[in-house]
Design a protein around this motif. Structure first.
Motif, mmCIF file in Angstrom:
data_model
loop_
_atom_site.group_PDB
_atom_site.id
_atom_site.type_symbol
_atom_site.label_atom_id
_atom_site.label_comp_id
_atom_site.label_asym_id
_atom_site.label_seq_id
_atom_site.Cartn_x
_atom_site.Cartn_y
_atom_site.Cartn_z
ATOM 1 N N LEU A 489 -6.575 3.117 10.265
ATOM 2 C CA LEU A 489 -5.905 2.378 11.335
ATOM 3 C C LEU A 489 -5.262 1.113 10.779
ATOM 4 C CD1 LEU A 489 -5.210 1.747 14.282
ATOM 5 C CD2 LEU A 489 -7.513 0.805 14.543
ATOM 6 N N TYR A 490 -6.004 0.385 9.972
ATOM 7 C CA TYR A 490 -5.509 -0.884 9.437
ATOM 8 C C TYR A 490 -4.337 -0.649 8.487
ATOM 9 C CZ TYR A 490 -5.619 -5.743 8.012
ATOM 10 O OH TYR A 490 -5.274 -7.046 7.791
ATOM 11 N N TYR A 491 -4.427 0.391 7.667
ATOM 12 C CA TYR A 491 -3.351 0.721 6.734
ATOM 13 C C TYR A 491 -2.075 1.069 7.512
ATOM 14 C CZ TYR A 491 -0.871 2.897 2.824
ATOM 15 O OH TYR A 491 0.055 3.212 1.858
ATOM 16 N N ASP A 492 -2.208 1.896 8.536
ATOM 17 C CA ASP A 492 -1.043 2.324 9.318
ATOM 18 C C ASP A 492 -0.378 1.143 10.025
ATOM 19 O OD1 ASP A 492 -1.502 4.915 8.522
ATOM 20 O OD2 ASP A 492 -2.453 5.543 10.408
ATOM 21 N N LEU A 493 -1.164 0.188 10.488
ATOM 22 C CA LEU A 493 -0.596 -0.999 11.119
ATOM 23 C C LEU A 493 0.211 -1.813 10.115
ATOM 24 C CD1 LEU A 493 -3.511 -2.197 13.439
ATOM 25 C CD2 LEU A 493 -1.238 -1.441 14.187
ATOM 26 N N ASN A 494 -0.281 -1.914 8.889
ATOM 27 C CA ASN A 494 0.460 -2.633 7.853
ATOM 28 C C ASN A 494 1.793 -1.964 7.566
ATOM 29 O OD1 ASN A 494 -0.941 -5.021 6.152
ATOM 30 N ND2 ASN A 494 -2.523 -3.724 7.074
ATOM 31 N N VAL A 495 1.795 -0.638 7.524
ATOM 32 C CA VAL A 495 3.043 0.105 7.314
ATOM 33 C C VAL A 495 4.025 -0.199 8.443
ATOM 34 C CG1 VAL A 495 4.086 2.401 7.239
ATOM 35 C CG2 VAL A 495 1.972 1.949 5.962
ATOM 36 N N GLN A 496 3.533 -0.185 9.681
ATOM 37 C CA GLN A 496 4.380 -0.436 10.846
ATOM 38 C C GLN A 496 4.952 -1.854 10.831
ATOM 39 O OE1 GLN A 496 2.282 -0.176 14.573
ATOM 40 N NE2 GLN A 496 4.050 -0.779 15.799
ATOM 41 N N ASN A 500 9.882 -0.527 5.632
ATOM 42 C CA ASN A 500 10.157 0.379 4.515
ATOM 43 C C ASN A 500 10.325 -0.315 3.168
ATOM 44 O OD1 ASN A 500 10.131 2.593 6.249
ATOM 45 N ND2 ASN A 500 12.321 2.418 6.701
ATOM 46 N N ASP A 501 10.633 -1.609 3.170
ATOM 47 C CA ASP A 501 10.830 -2.304 1.894
ATOM 48 C C ASP A 501 9.522 -2.774 1.270
ATOM 49 O OD1 ASP A 501 13.819 -2.669 1.223
ATOM 50 O OD2 ASP A 501 13.713 -3.062 3.374
ATOM 51 N N MET A 502 8.411 -2.529 1.929
ATOM 52 C CA MET A 502 7.095 -2.914 1.400
ATOM 53 C C MET A 502 6.360 -1.705 0.851
ATOM 54 S SD MET A 502 4.638 -5.001 0.768
ATOM 55 C CE MET A 502 5.062 -6.529 1.624
ATOM 56 N N THR A 503 5.839 -1.825 -0.367
ATOM 57 C CA THR A 503 4.915 -0.834 -0.908
ATOM 58 C C THR A 503 3.518 -1.231 -0.436
ATOM 59 O OG1 THR A 503 6.276 -0.429 -2.858
ATOM 60 C CG2 THR A 503 3.947 0.203 -2.994
ATOM 61 N N VAL A 504 2.980 -0.485 0.522
ATOM 62 C CA VAL A 504 1.691 -0.849 1.113
ATOM 63 C C VAL A 504 0.578 -0.283 0.234
ATOM 64 C CG1 VAL A 504 0.238 -0.742 3.167
ATOM 65 C CG2 VAL A 504 2.724 -0.868 3.412
ATOM 66 N N ASP A 505 -0.006 -1.156 -0.586
ATOM 67 C CA ASP A 505 -1.039 -0.732 -1.534
ATOM 68 C C ASP A 505 -2.293 -0.282 -0.808
ATOM 69 O OD1 ASP A 505 0.156 -1.821 -4.280
ATOM 70 O OD2 ASP A 505 0.486 -3.339 -2.728
ATOM 71 N N GLU A 506 -2.980 0.689 -1.377
ATOM 72 C CA GLU A 506 -4.139 1.286 -0.718
ATOM 73 C C GLU A 506 -5.271 0.281 -0.515
ATOM 74 O OE1 GLU A 506 -6.417 3.237 -4.606
ATOM 75 O OE2 GLU A 506 -5.247 4.540 -3.268
ATOM 76 N N GLU A 507 -5.352 -0.732 -1.395
ATOM 77 C CA GLU A 507 -6.435 -1.722 -1.272
ATOM 78 C C GLU A 507 -6.383 -2.484 0.047
ATOM 79 O OE1 GLU A 507 -5.763 -1.264 -5.736
ATOM 80 O OE2 GLU A 507 -4.498 -1.452 -3.938
ATOM 81 N N ILE A 508 -5.172 -2.632 0.625
ATOM 82 C CA ILE A 508 -5.042 -3.429 1.845
ATOM 83 C C ILE A 508 -5.789 -2.784 3.010
ATOM 84 C CG2 ILE A 508 -2.968 -2.415 2.898
ATOM 85 C CD1 ILE A 508 -3.719 -6.177 2.412
#
Length: 602
Positions: A489-496, A500-508
Motif C-alpha cells: 500500500l505504501y509503495y503504491d501511494l509513493n508511485v501515485q 513517472n519521473d521518479m524511480t520508486v526504490d523498493e526500500e521506501i
C-alpha cells in the motif's frame, strides 16, 4: 571510528533546557506527585447528586479540577522532558511511568463525572450559569464536553474506557523504545570517507549530501534495519489501528477517522477535502519531480535523491546563534511584543539544542501552564534545522500566548490549529531570507528549499494521511495489516504521488515503520491543512500589515475559546473549503516555474 554522540552528562548546561524551573530534584517532583495523587482521590468524593444540585457545587469541582490540572501538567512536563533527553535512563523511565499512571488514574476518576455534566438538562446548566456567574469561567470546557453528548457513554463505561488508556498507550511506548533505545544505528562513510552513525537526527542531513554514494548508502542501510523488524512494526501498527477502531466503535462513531477529527471539533469533510484537493493538483508534484530530475542531471531520480539540494549553497553551515538572529529579524513583522517573548525563549533556556546519546529524535514544543514552553531540538547546523527551530518556536509562542490569556483548560488549543503558528513562522522566515539576498544561486537554493516544504508538508503529509485512512479502513473491514500488505500500500501511494519521473526504490515500502506520527491517531493531515492555512495567513500579514497581525495575535491568544475552524475564520482563513489548499498548491506551481527560470541564469 564512527563519530560518537555526547553522553547526556557531557552536554553543556547552556545547551540544555531549564527543567530545574519545574523541579530542582526528583524528591521535589515526588512530593508534588504525592499531592496530586491525593487530589485525584479527593475528586472521587463528588457524587452525581451533589455535583448537579447547584451551580456552586459544579464550580467547586472545576476549581479543584483546575488545581489538579496545573499540577498534572507540571509533573508530566518534568518527567517527560527528562525522559526524552536520555531514553535509556531507567530512573526517568520509572518516574515517567509513575506520572503517566497518575495521569490515567486522573482520567479514570474524571470520566464518569464528565458524563454527569453531559447528561444534565440544558435548562439546568443555563440556570447554573445565571446563578453562579463565576462558573462561566469554565463554560468553554463544559460546552465542549456537552458537544459530544451523542458519543458519551454511561458513567461505568466511561470509567472503563478511561482505565484502559494506560494499556492502550503501551503500543506507542513500545514503538518509541524500539526505535529510540533498542535499535543499533548502522554506520556509513560520509563524503570525507569517515564512518558516521546514521542516527534519527542525522538521517535527513546525510540524505542531503551532494555525494550520491552517501545518500544511497544511508538510505539502504537505514531502511534495512526497519526491514529486519518489519513484522514487529506491522504488529505494533495494527495494534494501534485496532485500538483506535475499538474506541471509535465504543463511542458510536462510524470510523476511526471520524472519531479522531470530531474530538478536535473538526468536520470529517475537511479530511476528505484535503486528499481530494491534493489529488486534483497532483500534476504540480509530478512537474516538480520532472524539474528536479532535469536540474540534477540524472538519468534516474531515486527516492534517496529528493532531499539533496538541487543548488548547493556556498556554505551550508548555519550555527544555532545565526539561526536565532535570522529568526528574530524575520519575525519583526509580528511586532515587538511577539519578538520580545521569542527573545526570552532563546535567552532563558527554553530549548534543548543538540543531539546526544539516547536522546529522542526529531523536534517538538511542549507547553507547560504557569511556567513556559520547552522545545526539544536535535540541531544539525544547517538550514533545515534553522527552519525547524523557527517552526518549534512558533508552537512555543502559540502555547505562551494561549496560556497567558486563558485558564489551564482553555489554553490547550485543539490539535487542528497546532501546526498553524509553526508553519507561519517558517513562511515568514523564508520571505525574509529571499528578500535579503541578491545572490541568484542562494535565491535558487532557498526556492528549492521552499519547494521541498510544499513537497514534504502538503503532499507528503497528505500521502501519510491517505495511508492512515486506508489502513484504518482495512481494519474496519476486518482485513489484516501484515507487513507485506502495508508495504505494498505504501509503495503504491509513493508511485501515485511522485509520478513517472521518479524511480520508486523498493526500500521506501518500509518507510511507514519510521514515522512515529502514525501512532498519534490521525494527526498528520493537520500538518498539510495547517501549512495551507499558514500560507494564507503569512500572505495577509505581509500584505496587510498591522490589521492582519492583530487578527493573528488574537488567534494565538484564543486557545480553544472557539472551535478551531472558527478561530481560523476570524483570522481570515476558511478551512472548510478546498480554496486555501488550492491557493497554496497554485503558489507551489508558480515557484516551480520561477525555479526553472532562475536556474537558467545561474
Amino acid at each position: 571510528m564512527a563519530k560518537e554522540l555526547l553522553k547526556r552528562s557531557q552536554v553543556a548546561q547552556e545547551d540544555t533546557w531549564a527543567v530545574e524551573e519545574l523541579y530542582g530534584s526528583a524528591e521535589l517532583f515526588l512530593e508534588d506527585a504525592g499531592r496530586l495523587e491525593q487530589m485525584v482521590e479527593e475528586l472521587k468524593d463528588f457524587t452525581e447528586d451533589y455535583l448537579t444540585e447547584k451551580g456552586e457545587h459544579l464550580l467547586e469541582y472545576f476549581k479543584k479540577l483546575e488545581e489538579a490540572e496545573v499540577l498534572l501538567e507540571k509533573g508530566l512536563c518534568w518527567s517527560e522532558r527528562n525522559k526524552d533527553v536520555d531514553t535509556a535512563d531507567d530512573n526517568f523511565q520509572a518516574l515517567s511511568g509513575k506520572m503517566m499512571g497518575i495521569y490515567h488514574k486522573y482520567g479514570t476518576v474524571t470520566a464518569p463525572i464528565d458524563t454527569w455534566i453531559v447528561s444534565m438538562e440544558e435548562e439546568k446548566i443555563q440556570q447554573f450559569y445565571q446563578e453562579t456567574p463565576e462558573l462561566c469561567n469554565y463554560r468553554v470546557t463544559i460546552e465542549d464536553l456537552r458537544r459530544l453528548k451523542d458519543h458519551t457513554l454511561s458513567p461505568e463505561l466511561e470509567e472503563l474506557l478511561a482505565a484502559s488508556g494506560e494499556m492502550g498507550s503501551a503500543v506507542e511506548k513500545s514503538y518509541g523504545l524500539l526505535t529510540n533505545a533498542d535499535f543499533e544505528n548502522p554506520s556509513v562513510k560520509d563524503a570525507d570517507g569517515e564512518l558516521v552513525k546514521v542516527s534519527t537526527g542525522r538521517f535527513i542531513p546525510l540524505l542531503e549530501s551532494q555525494d550520491v554514494r552517501v545518500r544511497r548508502d544511508t538510505f539502504q542501510s537505514y531502511y534495512a534495519r526497519y526491514e529486519q523488524y518489519k513484522n514487529t512494526f506491522a504488529s505494533l501498527y495494527e495494534g494501534k489501528a485496532k485500538g483506535n477502531y475499538f474506541y471509535a466503535k465504543a463511542r458510536k462513531y462510524d470510523s476511526s477517522m471520524e472519531a479522531a477529527v470530531d474530538a478536535n471539533n473538526v468536520p470529517k469533510e475537511v479530511y476528505y477535502n484535503l486528499i481530494e484537493a491534493v489529488h486534483e493538483n497532483i500534476h504540480y508534484m509530478h512537474d516538480y519531480m520532472a524539474l528536479r530530475k532535469k536540474l540534477m542531471g540524472v538519468e534516474e531520480l531515486h527516492m534517496y535523491d529528493i532531499y539533496a539540494p538541487i543548488v548547493a549553497p556556498e556554505t551550508e553551515h548555519v550555527s544555532f546563534e545565526q539561526a536565532q538572529e535570522e529568526i528574530l529579524e524575520a519575525l519583526q513583522v509580528l511586532g515587538e511584543d511577539y519578538v520580545s517573548v521569542l527573545r526570552q525563549g532563546f535567552e532563558n533556556r527554553w530549548i534543548d539544542k543538540y543531539e546526544n546519546e539516547n536522546k529522542r529524535g526529531g523536534a517538538y514544543s511542549a507547553g507547560c501552564y504557569g511556567v513556559h514552553p520547552y522545545v526539544l531540538m536535535n540541531y544539525q547546523n544547517n538550514m533545515d534545522s534553522e527552519f525547524t527551530l523557527a517552526h518549534e518556536m512558533g508552537h512555543a509562542l502559540h502555547s505562551w500566548y494561549s496560556a497567558k490569556y486563558n485558564n489551564v483548560f482553555d489554553s490547550n488549543y485543539k490539535i487542528f490549529v497546532a501546526e498553524v503558528a509553526s508553519t507561519c513562522n517558517e513562511a515568514l522566515l523564508m520571505n525574509h531570507l529571499l528578500n535579503h539576498t541578491t545572490d541568484k544561486k542562494k535565491k535558487a537554493y532557498l526556492i528549492n528549499y521552499f519547494l521541498e516544504q510544499f513537497r514534504t508538508t502538503l503532499y507528503r503529509q497528505t500521502m501519510f494521511a491517505e495511508f492512515e485512512l486506508l489502513t484504518h479502513e482495512m481494519v474496519e473491514k476486518g482485513k489484516a495489516l501484515t507487513a507485506e500488505a502495508l508495504k505494498k500500500l505504501y509503495y503504491d501511494l509513493n508511485v501515485q504521488y511522485y509520478g513517472n519521473d521518479m524511480t520508486v526504490d523498493e526500500e521506501i515500502a518500509i518507510e511507514w515503520a519510521r514515522i512515529p506520527h502514525f501512532y498519534y491517531n490521525f494527526y498528520v493531515y493537520q500538518y498539510a491543512t495547517s501549512f495551507a492555512a499558514s500560507m494564507a495567513l503569512s500572505k495577509k500579514i505581509l500584505e496587510e500589515g498591522q490589521p492582519a497581525v492583530e487578527r493573528y495575535l488574537k488567534f494565538l491568544s484564543g486557545g480553544c475559546s472557539k472551535s478551531p475552524i472558527d478561530l481560523l475564520k476570524d483570522a481570515g482563513v476558511d478551512m472548510t473549503t478546498k480554496e486555501p489548499i488550492r491557493e497554496a498548491l497554485k503558489t507551489f506551481g508558480e515557484l516551480i516555474g520561477e525555479m526553472e527560470e532562475l536556474f537558467c541564469q545561474i
